[in-house]
Write a protein that holds these residues in place. Structure first.
Motif, mmCIF file in Angstrom:
data_model
loop_
_atom_site.group_PDB
_atom_site.id
_atom_site.type_symbol
_atom_site.label_atom_id
_atom_site.label_comp_id
_atom_site.label_asym_id
_atom_site.label_seq_id
_atom_site.Cartn_x
_atom_site.Cartn_y
_atom_site.Cartn_z
ATOM 1 N N GLU A 10 -78.194 -47.461 59.146
ATOM 2 C CA GLU A 10 -77.638 -46.302 58.464
ATOM 3 C C GLU A 10 -78.563 -45.690 57.409
ATOM 4 N N ALA A 11 -79.771 -46.204 57.247
ATOM 5 C CA ALA A 11 -80.589 -45.769 56.111
ATOM 6 C C ALA A 11 -81.927 -45.151 56.504
ATOM 7 N N VAL A 12 -82.128 -44.877 57.792
ATOM 8 C CA VAL A 12 -83.434 -44.375 58.210
ATOM 9 C C VAL A 12 -83.324 -43.095 59.030
ATOM 10 N N ASN A 13 -82.240 -42.343 58.840
ATOM 11 C CA ASN A 13 -82.016 -41.154 59.665
ATOM 12 C C ASN A 13 -83.173 -40.163 59.614
ATOM 13 N N GLU A 14 -83.816 -40.045 58.462
ATOM 14 C CA GLU A 14 -84.909 -39.091 58.306
ATOM 15 C C GLU A 14 -86.060 -39.379 59.263
ATOM 16 N N TYR A 15 -86.166 -40.659 59.679
ATOM 17 C CA TYR A 15 -87.307 -41.060 60.496
ATOM 18 C C TYR A 15 -86.938 -41.309 61.955
ATOM 19 N N LEU A 16 -85.680 -41.111 62.302
ATOM 20 C CA LEU A 16 -85.268 -41.304 63.690
ATOM 21 C C LEU A 16 -85.941 -40.333 64.660
ATOM 22 N N PRO A 17 -86.367 -39.139 64.222
ATOM 23 C CA PRO A 17 -87.131 -38.288 65.148
ATOM 24 C C PRO A 17 -88.374 -38.964 65.732
ATOM 25 N N ILE A 18 -88.897 -39.991 65.067
ATOM 26 C CA ILE A 18 -90.016 -40.753 65.637
ATOM 27 C C ILE A 18 -89.610 -41.305 66.999
ATOM 28 N N LEU A 19 -88.385 -41.802 67.095
ATOM 29 C CA LEU A 19 -87.895 -42.342 68.367
ATOM 30 C C LEU A 19 -87.638 -41.227 69.376
ATOM 31 N N GLU A 20 -87.059 -40.135 68.902
ATOM 32 C CA GLU A 20 -86.785 -39.022 69.811
ATOM 33 C C GLU A 20 -88.077 -38.427 70.353
ATOM 34 N N HIS A 21 -89.088 -38.295 69.496
ATOM 35 C CA HIS A 21 -90.375 -37.749 69.938
ATOM 36 C C HIS A 21 -91.094 -38.702 70.887
ATOM 37 N N SER A 22 -90.692 -39.980 70.865
ATOM 38 C CA SER A 22 -91.262 -40.955 71.797
ATOM 39 C C SER A 22 -90.518 -40.954 73.130
ATOM 40 N N GLY A 23 -89.500 -40.099 73.250
ATOM 41 C CA GLY A 23 -88.813 -39.929 74.526
ATOM 42 C C GLY A 23 -87.494 -40.646 74.660
ATOM 43 N N PHE A 24 -86.967 -41.193 73.567
ATOM 44 C CA PHE A 24 -85.724 -41.951 73.642
ATOM 45 C C PHE A 24 -84.523 -41.094 73.248
ATOM 46 N N LYS A 25 -83.434 -41.277 73.967
ATOM 47 C CA LYS A 25 -82.169 -40.634 73.617
ATOM 48 C C LYS A 25 -81.405 -41.551 72.672
ATOM 49 N N LEU A 26 -80.883 -40.984 71.581
ATOM 50 C CA LEU A 26 -80.229 -41.798 70.570
ATOM 51 C C LEU A 26 -78.730 -41.540 70.546
ATOM 52 N N ILE A 27 -77.973 -42.622 70.387
ATOM 53 C CA ILE A 27 -76.541 -42.552 70.103
ATOM 54 C C ILE A 27 -76.340 -43.174 68.729
ATOM 55 N N LEU A 28 -75.906 -42.375 67.761
ATOM 56 C CA LEU A 28 -75.740 -42.873 66.399
ATOM 57 C C LEU A 28 -74.334 -43.436 66.227
ATOM 58 N N ALA A 29 -74.246 -44.664 65.739
ATOM 59 C CA ALA A 29 -72.961 -45.324 65.480
ATOM 60 C C ALA A 29 -73.142 -46.165 64.226
ATOM 61 N N GLN A 30 -73.078 -45.511 63.069
ATOM 62 C CA GLN A 30 -73.526 -46.127 61.828
ATOM 63 C C GLN A 30 -72.400 -46.585 60.922
ATOM 64 N N ASN A 31 -71.215 -46.758 61.492
ATOM 65 C CA ASN A 31 -70.120 -47.417 60.781
ATOM 66 C C ASN A 31 -69.326 -48.212 61.818
ATOM 67 N N PRO A 32 -68.495 -49.143 61.379
ATOM 68 C CA PRO A 32 -67.820 -50.030 62.342
ATOM 69 C C PRO A 32 -66.994 -49.302 63.392
ATOM 70 N N ALA A 33 -66.269 -48.238 63.003
ATOM 71 C CA ALA A 33 -65.425 -47.525 63.964
ATOM 72 C C ALA A 33 -66.269 -46.832 65.029
ATOM 73 N N ASP A 34 -67.343 -46.165 64.586
ATOM 74 C CA ASP A 34 -68.213 -45.485 65.542
ATOM 75 C C ASP A 34 -68.931 -46.479 66.444
ATOM 76 N N ARG A 35 -69.253 -47.629 65.875
ATOM 77 C CA ARG A 35 -69.937 -48.671 66.649
ATOM 78 C C ARG A 35 -69.050 -49.145 67.810
ATOM 79 N N ALA A 36 -67.813 -49.473 67.500
ATOM 80 C CA ALA A 36 -66.901 -49.948 68.541
ATOM 81 C C ALA A 36 -66.661 -48.868 69.590
ATOM 82 N N LYS A 37 -66.521 -47.624 69.129
ATOM 83 C CA LYS A 37 -66.284 -46.514 70.055
ATOM 84 C C LYS A 37 -67.486 -46.287 70.957
#
Length: 314
Positions: A10-37
């Motif tokens: 939950e603390a590195v959102n500013e740098y997640l584009p590094i993963l997207e620019h490397s070709g990865f699709k991201l699903i963000l689930a940064q709290n317990p409810a979103d994680r389970a869902k």
């Protein structure tokens, strides 16, 4: 084929584009409810998970992701990742050992200085319009004990040299590449220290290495800093030692049930507290996410990952 990464941190959102620019699709689930869902909704799509030690990833979650191939942990600790479940499925686990060591070491020294020199209390007194003067120890010439001489421990030791402190350490094994004095047990290390910094990983193998006996060995003039995992210190024994001045003070960045900090700690004037931020800096956040990207790129290219977590022996 798109590689999909479930992101729990939950603390590195500013740098997640590094993963997207490397070709990865991201699903963000940064709290317990979103994680389970997310696990329930996207289980068929997820190939990789990005987590951190306290958040972990559990056997039932692994079982719900049939196409999961790799779990990447930001930071060194992976104590709540179910390695046995991952191993049973042939899932690779990586961590970020050493990447945020400079930031953690800086914070450890900052906590030590703030505690020993009584900076929070001095600051508060000035803001209240007082002019409180208290004589406090110097760091120069003191004995620093480091529990856990990995990348973070070594970075702390290097910084301690600038304060003219001597360094001793305890590790699972002595390190032949270091000239610092080795102590065979945590209690022996505490007895040889004026200041003790905990820098070892968490988990069952390090639980309560610092207990009543170690704190007694540290003594009434000793200070302790924990930037590792709360489980390494017995919180009950620590609070008791602080309340009865059997040690001089403690500085803590980690707690048993974050973000809940016991009132027994918050009420003490000989304690400095911070909210598990030792590993957070722009440099560390960027570099840890880059390490995740490098591990993912290597794995999905059929190459060895850079920082594999060793699996339990069967």
């Amino acid at each position: 084929m798109t590689t999909t990464v479930l992101v729990l941190v939950e603390a590195v959102n500013e740098y997640l584009p590094i993963l997207e620019h490397s070709g990865f699709k991201l699903i963000l689930a940064q709290n317990p409810a979103d994680r389970a869902k997310a696990v329930a909704t996207y289980g068929e799509q997820i190939n990789a998970v990005l987590t951190r030690g306290p958040l972990g990833f559990y056997a039932e979650e692994i079982a719900a992701l049939p196409h999961l191939e790799i779990i990447c942990v930001i930071g060194a600790g992976y104590e709540h990742v179910d390695l046995a479940a991952a191993q049973a499925r042939g899932i690779v686990v990586t961590n970020g050992a050493g990447v945020n060591a400079p930031s953690v070491a800086d914070h450890a020294m900052s906590l030590l200085l703030a505690m020993v020199r009584d900076i929070p209390q001095a600051d508060a007194s000035v803001r209240r319009g007082e002019w409180r003067k208290v004589t406090r120890p110097s760091l120069a010439g003191k004995r620093l004990g480091i529990l856990g001489m990995g990348a973070v421990g070594i970075a702390i030791a290097k910084r301690a040299a600038g304060f003219d402190m001597t360094v001793s350490y305890h590790n699972r094994q002595p390190r032949s590449d270091l000239s610092y004095s080795y102590c065979a047990t945590p209690t022996e290390l505490a007895a040889a220290s004026d200041f003790l910094i905990v820098a070892t990983p968490g988990g069952a193998g390090t639980r309560h290495l610092i207990d009543k006996a170690a704190l007694e060995a540290l003594g009434p003039d000793g200070f302790i800093v924990n930037i590792a995992r709360a489980s390494v210190i017995s919180t009950d024994d620590l609070v008791d030692a602080l309340q009865h001045q059997r040690i001089a003070g403690a500085a803590l960045d980690v707690f048993d049930d974050e973000p809940n900090v016991p009132d027994s700690l918050k009420s003490l004037s000989n304690v400095v507290l911070s909210p598990h931020v030792a590993g957070l800096s722009p440099e560390a956040s960027r570099d840890t996410v880059q390490r995740v990207a490098d591990n993912l790129l290597a794995y999905f290219a059929g190459q060895p990952v850079l920082t594999p977590v060793p699996m339990p022996k069967q």
